[in-house]
Design a protein around this motif. Structure first.
Motif, PDB file in Angstrom:
ATOM      1  N   SER A  53      92.684  68.138  63.864  1.00 43.27           N
ATOM      2  CA  SER A  53      92.819  69.555  63.527  1.00 43.27           C
ATOM      3  C   SER A  53      92.693  70.372  64.816  1.00 43.27           C
ATOM      4  CB  SER A  53      91.733  69.969  62.523  1.00 43.27           C
ATOM      5  OG  SER A  53      90.453  69.702  63.045  1.00 43.27           O
ATOM      6  N   LEU A  54      93.624  71.307  65.006  1.00 45.80           N
ATOM      7  CA  LEU A  54      93.687  72.062  66.252  1.00 45.80           C
ATOM      8  C   LEU A  54      92.550  73.068  66.340  1.00 45.80           C
ATOM      9  CD1 LEU A  54      97.500  72.744  66.697  1.00 45.80           C
ATOM     10  CD2 LEU A  54      96.074  71.079  67.870  1.00 45.80           C
ATOM     11  N   ASP A  55      92.049  73.243  67.539  1.00 46.41           N
ATOM     12  CA  ASP A  55      90.954  74.171  67.763  1.00 46.41           C
ATOM     13  C   ASP A  55      91.013  74.658  69.197  1.00 46.41           C
ATOM     14  OD1 ASP A  55      88.180  75.255  68.173  1.00 46.41           O
ATOM     15  OD2 ASP A  55      87.978  74.532  66.116  1.00 46.41           O
ATOM     16  N   ASP A  56      90.636  75.934  69.425  1.00 39.69           N
ATOM     17  CA  ASP A  56      90.630  76.477  70.784  1.00 39.69           C
ATOM     18  C   ASP A  56      89.600  75.782  71.665  1.00 39.69           C
ATOM     19  OD1 ASP A  56      92.634  78.249  70.251  1.00 39.69           O
ATOM     20  OD2 ASP A  56      91.337  79.969  69.906  1.00 39.69           O
ATOM     21  N   ASP A  57      88.513  75.304  71.066  1.00 42.46           N
ATOM     22  CA  ASP A  57      87.449  74.631  71.810  1.00 42.46           C
ATOM     23  C   ASP A  57      87.322  73.207  71.292  1.00 42.46           C
ATOM     24  OD1 ASP A  57      85.193  73.780  73.134  1.00 42.46           O
ATOM     25  OD2 ASP A  57      84.081  75.635  72.823  1.00 42.46           O
ATOM     26  N   LEU A  58      87.647  72.240  72.152  1.00 43.29           N
ATOM     27  CA  LEU A  58      87.646  70.842  71.721  1.00 43.29           C
ATOM     28  C   LEU A  58      86.254  70.325  71.406  1.00 43.29           C
ATOM     29  CD1 LEU A  58      90.359  69.197  74.028  1.00 43.29           C
ATOM     30  CD2 LEU A  58      90.601  70.507  71.915  1.00 43.29           C
ATOM     31  N   VAL A  59      85.223  71.051  71.809  1.00 41.65           N
ATOM     32  CA  VAL A  59      83.863  70.662  71.448  1.00 41.65           C
ATOM     33  C   VAL A  59      83.691  70.665  69.929  1.00 41.65           C
ATOM     34  CG1 VAL A  59      81.487  71.550  71.445  1.00 41.65           C
ATOM     35  CG2 VAL A  59      82.691  71.272  73.578  1.00 41.65           C
ATOM     36  N   ASN A  60      84.457  71.484  69.227  1.00 43.86           N
ATOM     37  CA  ASN A  60      84.333  71.589  67.779  1.00 43.86           C
ATOM     38  C   ASN A  60      84.979  70.429  67.034  1.00 43.86           C
ATOM     39  OD1 ASN A  60      82.975  74.080  67.892  1.00 43.86           O
ATOM     40  ND2 ASN A  60      84.909  75.180  68.139  1.00 43.86           N
ATOM     41  N   LEU A  61      85.641  69.530  67.751  1.00 48.28           N
ATOM     42  CA  LEU A  61      86.274  68.391  67.098  1.00 48.28           C
ATOM     43  C   LEU A  61      85.233  67.355  66.699  1.00 48.28           C
ATOM     44  CD1 LEU A  61      89.369  67.867  69.435  1.00 48.28           C
ATOM     45  CD2 LEU A  61      89.283  69.069  67.255  1.00 48.28           C
ATOM     46  N   GLU A  62      85.538  66.607  65.657  1.00 48.19           N
ATOM     47  CA  GLU A  62      84.624  65.564  65.205  1.00 48.19           C
ATOM     48  C   GLU A  62      84.546  64.431  66.215  1.00 48.19           C
ATOM     49  OE1 GLU A  62      82.755  65.960  62.775  1.00 48.19           O
ATOM     50  OE2 GLU A  62      83.659  67.697  61.828  1.00 48.19           O
ATOM     51  N   VAL A  63      85.667  64.126  66.857  1.00 41.34           N
ATOM     52  CA  VAL A  63      85.702  63.057  67.851  1.00 41.34           C
ATOM     53  C   VAL A  63      86.321  63.624  69.126  1.00 41.34           C
ATOM     54  CG1 VAL A  63      86.746  60.851  68.487  1.00 41.34           C
ATOM     55  CG2 VAL A  63      85.847  61.179  66.186  1.00 41.34           C
ATOM     56  N   LEU A  64      85.700  63.338  70.251  1.00 40.77           N
ATOM     57  CA  LEU A  64      86.204  63.854  71.529  1.00 40.77           C
ATOM     58  C   LEU A  64      86.490  62.665  72.431  1.00 40.77           C
ATOM     59  CD1 LEU A  64      86.793  66.589  72.833  1.00 40.77           C
ATOM     60  CD2 LEU A  64      84.539  66.499  73.877  1.00 40.77           C
ATOM     61  N   ASP A  65      87.610  61.985  72.168  1.00 38.48           N
ATOM     62  CA  ASP A  65      88.004  60.853  73.000  1.00 38.48           C
ATOM     63  C   ASP A  65      89.331  61.178  73.681  1.00 38.48           C
ATOM     64  OD1 ASP A  65      89.922  60.563  70.994  1.00 38.48           O
ATOM     65  OD2 ASP A  65      88.895  58.886  70.040  1.00 38.48           O
TER      66      ASP A  65
END
Length: 416
Positions: A233-245
């Motif tokens: 799911s797109l987000d301006d801040d990738l910190v908000n993603l469930e997985v950051l790989d």
């Protein structure tokens, strides 16, 4: 210590006999909230006082609990307070006064404990339990810890960026026992214990229907399973993603780039992708749009990063530093220009000639140090440290280049 569960009563002695049949303080708080009530401050003081006595006993014996939270503070029907669950506790020794394992329940973890996940030279001591108990105090008042509605992994990015993070300035458990709020429970133990016991009896019918919140204790290196929808799911801040790989980041950047969204946040970092075309998003109107507003108010932008640095300088009277890094052709030179452009806009220099000189200094330096390469017609062959000076009120005074590292061999001749 081996993974096990012990019971530590407020008296500070290990006691595994008496049953904590009053449930956890988390259950009690949630039961009260369900009835439209809140835990009385005197009772909160009493519970924290009991937990502090337990922690004092641990710390005096060089043991860090590392998982202090409402679910690990249990109550007896008589109103006793007991600190439990030593599954992730750690023993300190004379040769090892600190630990560096990032472990605990995310919402209650101290910033210095989280930092050990990425900074292997970091360590912490028993005062991490003080932070956790502070979060527990908020939990006793509100029913949940701060950021409870956020995914646990996301909180690991948020917590190190809030409040005072220097645990060397944090009081010890012994000092907290003398805090005015905690001292309210001194000498009133029996009365408050009876009051808590009465409250437990009154709440017993409601506690059975309370849905127990299970905040899992975790080592932060443990991966979480998420669906593809959550992952991408797109987000301006990738910190908000469930997985950051790596795959997720590349997917996000490709999708955003296809929509000409060339800027993306990852916490305090701004990722910029060179669009190799002119975008009309750098005019004075855009500078006004990003001036003094919350970062979430607008899409990611280089002006937002420059504005954050400027506001930090003016508000806290502290020097700020912006580091620009990337591959050849990624847009470092252009983004440096844009940062200087926005800072001169914010600095509101009365001398128009001064503003123009500051804006032109980069172009002048590049005339000496840029060269054409196979992948970049205007590749910087140098590194520079540009300093901009401001008055205490934030007006720009000037700029200078104090470091200039020119790669002379790559400017004056071609490689064989």
């Amino acid at each position: 210590m081996a993974a096990a569960r012990f019971i530590l009563p407020a008296s500070g002695n290990i006691d595994g006999v008496k049953l904590c049949n009053g449930g956890s303080v988390t259950d009690l708080v949630k039961g009260l909230l369900k009835c439209g009530q809140r835990l009385d401050e005197a009772i909160i003081s009493y519970i924290l006082y009991g937990a502090l006595l337990g922690l004092q006993h641990l710390h005096n014996n060089r043991i860090i609990h590392r998982d202090v939270k409402g679910n690990n503070i249990l109550l007896t029907t008589e109103g006793g307070v007991k600190l439990v669950d030593f599954g992730v506790s750690a023993q300190l020794t004379s040769t090892r006064l600190r630990r560096n394992t990032s472990v605990g329940t995310p919402f209650w973890m101290a910033p210095e404990v989280i930092a050990c996940e990425q900074q292997y030279d970091y360590s912490y001591d028993a005062r991490c339990d003080v932070w956790s108990l502070g979060i527990t105090a908020i939990e006793l008042g509100d029913g949940d810890p701060p950021l409870f509605d956020m995914h646990p992994v996301k909180t690991l990015f948020k917590i190190p960026r809030c409040l005072i993070k220097d645990f060397e300035k944090r009081p010890s458990v012994t000092h907290l026992l003398e805090h005015p709020f905690i001292k309210e429970a001194h000498g009133k133990d029996l009365a408050l214990q009876k009051q808590l016991a009465k409250l437990l009896r009154e709440q017993k019918p409601h506690l059975a229907s309370v849905v127990k919140s299970r905040h899992e204790t975790m080592y932060t290196r443990r991966p979480y399973h998420v669906t593809a929808t959550e992952k991408y799911s797109l987000d301006d801040d990738l910190v908000n993603l469930e997985v950051l790989d790596e795959d997720t980041i590349i997917h996000q950047l490709q999708k955003r780039f296809s929509d000409l969204q060339i800027y993306t946040y990852v916490g305090d970092i701004l990722i910029a992708l060179n669009p190799f075309q002119n975008l009309n998003i750098y005019s004075p109107q855009f500078s006004k749009l990003y001036h003094g507003v919350k970062r979430s108010s607008n899409p990611p932008h280089i002006f937002a990063s420059a504005d954050a640095a400027y506001q930090g300088m003016v508000t806290f009277s502290k020097d700020q530093c912006i580091i620009i890094s990337g591959e050849s052709g990624s847009g470092k030179t252009e983004n440096a220009h844009l940062i200087v452009q926005h800072l001169t806009f914010l600095g509101k220099a009365n001398n128009q000639a001064l503003r123009e000189k500051i804006l032109q200094v980069n172009t002048l330096v590049e005339a000496f140090g840029n060269a054409c390469t196979a992948i970049n017609d205007n590749s910087s062959r140098f590194g520079k440290y540009l300093e901009m000076m401001f008055t205490p009120t934030g007006a720009v005074m000037g700029a200078k280049i104090s470091e200039y590292l020119l790669e002379k061999s790559r400017v004056i001749k071609q490689a064989v």
